[in-house]
Design an enzyme around this catalytic site. Structure first.
Site, PDB file in Angstrom:
ATOM      1  N   GLU A 121      10.492  16.631  14.702  1.00 52.61           N
ATOM      2  CA  GLU A 121      10.231  16.592  13.692  1.00 52.61           C
ATOM      3  C   GLU A 121       9.363  17.462  12.447  1.00 52.61           C
ATOM      4  O   GLU A 121       8.652  17.482  11.970  1.00 52.61           O
ATOM      5  CB  GLU A 121       9.896  15.293  12.705  1.00 52.61           C
ATOM      6  CG  GLU A 121      10.532  14.749  11.754  1.00 52.61           C
ATOM      7  CD  GLU A 121       9.917  13.386  11.133  1.00 52.61           C
ATOM      8  OE1 GLU A 121       9.179  12.889  10.948  1.00 52.61           O
ATOM      9  OE2 GLU A 121      10.764  12.413  10.839  1.00 52.61           O
TER      10      GLU A 121
ATOM     11  N   GLU B 121      10.447   1.021  10.851  1.00 54.10           N
ATOM     12  CA  GLU B 121      10.956   2.491   9.753  1.00 54.10           C
ATOM     13  C   GLU B 121      10.401   3.886  10.092  1.00 54.10           C
ATOM     14  O   GLU B 121       9.621   4.229   9.426  1.00 54.10           O
ATOM     15  CB  GLU B 121      12.374   2.155   8.621  1.00 54.10           C
ATOM     16  CG  GLU B 121      12.627   0.897   8.708  1.00 54.10           C
ATOM     17  CD  GLU B 121      13.383   0.606   7.466  1.00 54.10           C
ATOM     18  OE1 GLU B 121      12.795   1.567   6.600  1.00 54.10           O
ATOM     19  OE2 GLU B 121      13.738  -0.326   7.307  1.00 54.10           O
TER      20      GLU B 121
ATOM     21  N   LYS C 171       1.135  -0.914  -0.946  1.00 53.75           N
ATOM     22  CA  LYS C 171       0.152  -0.470   0.267  1.00 53.75           C
ATOM     23  C   LYS C 171       0.575   0.988   0.353  1.00 53.75           C
ATOM     24  O   LYS C 171       1.338   1.832   0.611  1.00 53.75           O
ATOM     25  CB  LYS C 171      -1.065  -0.072   0.759  1.00 53.75           C
ATOM     26  CG  LYS C 171      -2.398   0.292   1.422  1.00 53.75           C
ATOM     27  CD  LYS C 171      -2.210   2.006   0.502  1.00 53.75           C
ATOM     28  CE  LYS C 171      -1.448   3.126   1.852  1.00 53.75           C
ATOM     29  NZ  LYS C 171      -1.250   4.684   1.465  1.00 53.75           N
TER      30      LYS C 171
ATOM     31  N   CYS D  15      14.360  11.000   6.570  1.00 52.88           N
ATOM     32  CA  CYS D  15      13.467  10.868   7.782  1.00 52.88           C
ATOM     33  C   CYS D  15      15.033  10.163   8.441  1.00 52.88           C
ATOM     34  O   CYS D  15      15.606  10.844   9.054  1.00 52.88           O
ATOM     35  CB  CYS D  15      13.478   9.246   7.907  1.00 52.88           C
ATOM     36  SG  CYS D  15      14.177   8.055   7.151  1.00 52.88           S
TER      37      CYS D  15
HETATM   38  P1  NAD Z   1       2.308   8.806   6.860  1.00 50.90           P
HETATM   39  O1  NAD Z   1       3.051   7.827   8.646  1.00 50.90           O
HETATM   40  O2  NAD Z   1       1.111   9.625   7.671  1.00 50.90           O
HETATM   41  O3  NAD Z   1       1.943   7.710   6.021  1.00 50.90           O
HETATM   42  C1  NAD Z   1       2.473   6.750   5.225  1.00 50.90           C
HETATM   43  C2  NAD Z   1       2.007   5.304   5.131  1.00 50.90           C
HETATM   44  O4  NAD Z   1       0.686   5.414   6.090  1.00 50.90           O
HETATM   45  C3  NAD Z   1       1.160   5.728   3.951  1.00 50.90           C
HETATM   46  O5  NAD Z   1       0.939   4.686   3.074  1.00 50.90           O
HETATM   47  C4  NAD Z   1      -0.088   5.863   4.781  1.00 50.90           C
HETATM   48  O6  NAD Z   1      -1.222   5.889   3.807  1.00 50.90           O
HETATM   49  C5  NAD Z   1      -0.059   5.028   5.343  1.00 50.90           C
HETATM   50  N1  NAD Z   1      -1.275   5.212   6.971  1.00 50.90           N
HETATM   51  C6  NAD Z   1      -1.333   6.050   7.782  1.00 50.90           C
HETATM   52  N2  NAD Z   1      -1.871   6.004   8.513  1.00 50.90           N
HETATM   53  C7  NAD Z   1      -2.410   4.443   8.586  1.00 50.90           C
HETATM   54  C8  NAD Z   1      -3.427   3.610   9.113  1.00 50.90           C
HETATM   55  N3  NAD Z   1      -4.068   4.145  10.274  1.00 50.90           N
HETATM   56  N4  NAD Z   1      -3.436   2.197   9.391  1.00 50.90           N
HETATM   57  C9  NAD Z   1      -3.032   1.966   8.152  1.00 50.90           C
HETATM   58  N5  NAD Z   1      -1.697   2.902   7.033  1.00 50.90           N
HETATM   59  C10 NAD Z   1      -2.151   4.189   7.159  1.00 50.90           C
HETATM   60  O7  NAD Z   1       4.200   9.011   6.840  1.00 50.90           O
HETATM   61  P2  NAD Z   1       4.329   9.894   5.718  1.00 50.90           P
HETATM   62  O8  NAD Z   1       3.567  11.228   5.721  1.00 50.90           O
HETATM   63  O9  NAD Z   1       3.603   9.191   4.019  1.00 50.90           O
HETATM   64  O10 NAD Z   1       5.848   9.642   6.079  1.00 50.90           O
HETATM   65  C11 NAD Z   1       6.912  10.783   5.971  1.00 50.90           C
HETATM   66  C12 NAD Z   1       7.304  10.484   8.023  1.00 50.90           C
HETATM   67  O11 NAD Z   1       7.899   8.861   7.743  1.00 50.90           O
HETATM   68  C13 NAD Z   1       8.338  11.376   8.496  1.00 50.90           C
HETATM   69  O12 NAD Z   1       7.912  10.687   9.611  1.00 50.90           O
HETATM   70  C14 NAD Z   1       9.387  10.766   8.388  1.00 50.90           C
HETATM   71  O13 NAD Z   1      10.451  10.621   9.648  1.00 50.90           O
HETATM   72  C15 NAD Z   1       9.219   8.919   7.936  1.00 50.90           C
HETATM   73  N6  NAD Z   1       9.923   8.398   6.730  1.00 50.90           N
HETATM   74  C16 NAD Z   1      10.590   7.204   7.588  1.00 50.90           C
HETATM   75  C17 NAD Z   1      11.927   6.356   7.306  1.00 50.90           C
HETATM   76  C18 NAD Z   1      13.339   5.541   7.805  1.00 50.90           C
HETATM   77  O14 NAD Z   1      13.527   5.109   7.128  1.00 50.90           O
HETATM   78  N7  NAD Z   1      12.619   5.958   9.432  1.00 50.90           N
HETATM   79  C19 NAD Z   1      11.378   6.459   5.515  1.00 50.90           C
HETATM   80  C20 NAD Z   1      10.474   7.976   5.131  1.00 50.90           C
HETATM   81  C21 NAD Z   1      10.109   8.023   5.603  1.00 50.90           C
HETATM   82  C1  6OH Z   2      13.959   7.816   4.952  1.00 54.20           C
HETATM   83  O1  6OH Z   2      13.241   8.795   4.134  1.00 54.20           O
HETATM   84  C2  6OH Z   2      15.374   6.977   4.451  1.00 54.20           C
HETATM   85  C3  6OH Z   2      15.185   5.908   4.395  1.00 54.20           C
HETATM   86  C4  6OH Z   2      16.146   4.819   4.205  1.00 54.20           C
HETATM   87  C5  6OH Z   2      16.270   3.578   3.557  1.00 54.20           C
HETATM   88  O2  6OH Z   2      15.522   2.823   3.940  1.00 54.20           O
HETATM   89  C6  6OH Z   2      17.608   2.958   3.112  1.00 54.20           C
HETATM   90  O3  6OH Z   2      17.627   1.630   2.613  1.00 54.20           O
HETATM   91  O4  6OH Z   2      18.025   4.086   2.699  1.00 54.20           O
END
Ligand code: NAD
Ligand code: 6OH
Length: 484
Positions: A388, A252, A176, A286
């Site tokens: 963040e 993550e 998804k 992230c």
């Molecule tokens: P988000 O959590 O809003 O959404 C991520 C996904 O989850 C989307 O596909 C969304 O539709 C789905 N989703 C939302 N609510 C849900 C629920 N209740 N049940 C199931 N699915 C649900 O995140 P975003 O805004 O798309 O991305 C930004 C965030 O992601 C930032 O906080 C960033 O730090 C984090 N991020 C972390 C990493 C990592 O590797 N640690 C990598 C990339 C992004």
């Molecule tokens: C977050 O936004 C970046 C994540 C990066 C990875 O998961 C990767 O494997 O490099």
């Protein structure tokens, strides 16, 4: 008008309910996306279950690996399509999608295809109470159907980071992707078809989180595991859904990452490195550094240099090969980032540069751009230093001692990544080992070896992926003990 469909059991499937996929660079409509209802999510899960018992489940590992290499080939042969789709959905510069996102997608498949062929599992010769021996060894089995939920910042990179090891381990998946960036997940279905991945092994359902495809997938009883990248709050909601079936989760999540700059660093390399760490992908990684701690003797010089870097970034159309900084993902996310820009002022920040919205005088004014921004002068307790923001912004603070820098860097509920900048490698090691995070870079940032553990502590996640850590998450081990 282009439409983006679900992909279930080897077929592209439409639905009556559709939503808009917008181009963040000018707000224009990229495509209409077909939202999966509960019935379609169920069909995708059932197709994946069936695939496990058919051809995919019976393929020898070397053949599975060969097909994953073919997926990588198919991505490379459609390189320009993937780049164009990712750029239209995210607004990221074409240069970035070409050098980071799409090559990494192919590399993800190649890495895990090779690893599954060569990885071993521990075995033990065990002395038994009767003076004889037993042999313990484990066999690796697929988890089953894995639900994969991903965000919008590095859509294809983060999706394939999970799909590749899941398939390498013999699972079938239902993915998804983010509602903001649906295109490349559906395009990947075409690469799967080219590569001879059997129907039902890779399924895509489109939609939102709550009350939509995301929640339907996480609550589905026939999913065996959930892997998620996104916000910490969403992780908490998904964990609740996984709890009822006691399903394994890998998360993550967000970060509020620190960079520590010592006075003995290579100044120019460090300014370049921190500029990347703050502004790459318009700060929507992230791993981005939103807190920069600089040793007092070089503080003023460093602030001046980063200001210059920020002001020299070429902001513009993602399609211009010279553009370095594109828009944020959406109007809503821009409002969030701008609310922090306002808050920083209220909290008493000195605005070194930026803090507003750029003006272009053309269609880009309808895009979701913000200025690259640098602050100083905030208290460590300020919300802008604690929360963040996920935009092209950092706060720079000064420190006098290593202990003080480490304490400030670790004073967060997050714990994803840190970077240390120093010519003294002994100190680099020492400080790196004190960081309360999952990933620490010394004199570099976002330098990836896909075999290494990747993940965070605290609010930044649960578990590690990468290399053997991915194989261990995406499979179950059955230990076999034989009395000899
Ligand atoms: P988000 O959590 O809003 O959404 C991520 C996904 O989850 C989307 O596909 C969304 O539709 C789905 N989703 C939302 N609510 C849900 C629920 N209740 N049940 C199931 N699915 C649900 O995140 P975003 O805004 O798309 O991305 C930004 C965030 O992601 C930032 O906080 C960033 O730090 C984090 N991020 C972390 C990493 C990592 O590797 N640690 C990598 C990339 C992004
Ligand atoms: C977050 O936004 C970046 C994540 C990066 C990875 O998961 C990767 O494997 O490099």
């Amino acid at each position: 008008m282009k439409s983006i469909q679900n992909y279930i059991d080897g077929k592209f499937v439409g639905s009556e309910r559709q939503f808009d996929d917008l181009n963040p660079a000018d707000g224009t409509l990229v495509a209409r996306v077909h939202e999966a209802d509960e019935g379609l999510v169920d069909a995708a899960v059932q197709a994946a279950r069936k695939a496990l018992t058919c051809e995919w489940g019976k393929l020898p590992v070397r053949e599975r690996a060969a097909r994953l290499h073919r997926v990588a080939d198919a991505i490379e042969s459609r390189f320009d399509c993937f780049v164009a789709a990712e750029v239209a959905d995210t607004g990221k510069p074409v240069s970035l999608a070409s050098r980071l996102d799409v090559p990494r997608a192919a590399a993800n498949f190649r890495t895990f295809a090779d690893l599954i062929k060569t990885s071993g599992i521990e075995s033990f010769q065990t002395e038994t109470p009767d003076g004889k021996n037993a042999l313990n060894y484990a066999v690796r089995k697929p988890l089953g159907v894995v639900g994969i939920i991903t965000p919008w910042n590095l859509p294809l990179l983060l999706l394939t980071w999970k799909v590749a090891p899941a398939l390498a381990c013999g699972n079938a998946v239902v993915v998804k992707p983010s509602e903001e960036t649906p295109a490349t997940a559906t395009l990947l279905a075409e690469a799967m078809q080219d590569a001879g991945i059997p129907n039902g092994v890779y399924n895509v359902v489109h939609g939102f989180g709550r009350n939509s495809a995301g929640e339907f997938l996480t609550k589905h009883p026939d999913i065996n595991a959930l892997t998620f990248t996104g916000e910490s709050q969403t992780g908490a909601a998904i964990m609740k859904a996984a709890a009822s079936g006691v399903k394994p989760v890998s998360f993550e999540l967000g970060g509020k990452n620190a960079a520590i700059v010592f006075a003995d660093c290579d100044f120019e390399d460090t300014v370049n490195g921190i500029s990347d760490a703050v502004f790459l992908n318009t700060g929507q990684v992230c791993l981005c550094a939103e807190r920069v701690y600089v040793e007092r003797s070089i503080f003023e010089r460093f602030v001046k240099a980063l200001k210059q870097k920020a002001e020299n970034l070429r902001i513009g159309s993602p399609l211009d090969p010279n553009t370095q900084t594109g828009p944020l993902i959406s109007a809503q996310h821009r409002e969030k980032v701008l609310s922090y820009y306002r808050l920083a002022r209220e909290e008493g920040a000195t605005v070194v540069t930026g803090g507003g919205v750029p003006h272009f005088g053309d269609s880009l004014d309808r895009g979701f751009y913000v200025q690259p921004t640098v602050y100083t002068g905030l208290k460590e307790s300020a919300r802008c230093v604690k929360e963040e923001i996920f935009g092209p912004v950092c706060h720079i603070a000064q420190f006098d001692s290593q202990e003080e820098a480490v304490a400030m860097a670790n004073d967060t509920h997050y714990g994803l990544a840190a970077s240390i900048w120093t010519a003294n490698l002994k100190r680099g090691h020492r400080v790196a080992q004190q960081m309360n995070v999952g990933i620490t870079w010394v004199n570099c940032w976002f330098l990836r070896d896909l075999r290494t553990p990747f993940g965070g502590v605290g609010l930044s996640g649960i578990g590690r992926e990468g290399g053997m850590h991915s194989l261990n998450f995406y499979s179950e081990l059955n230990n076999i003990c034989i009395k000899l």
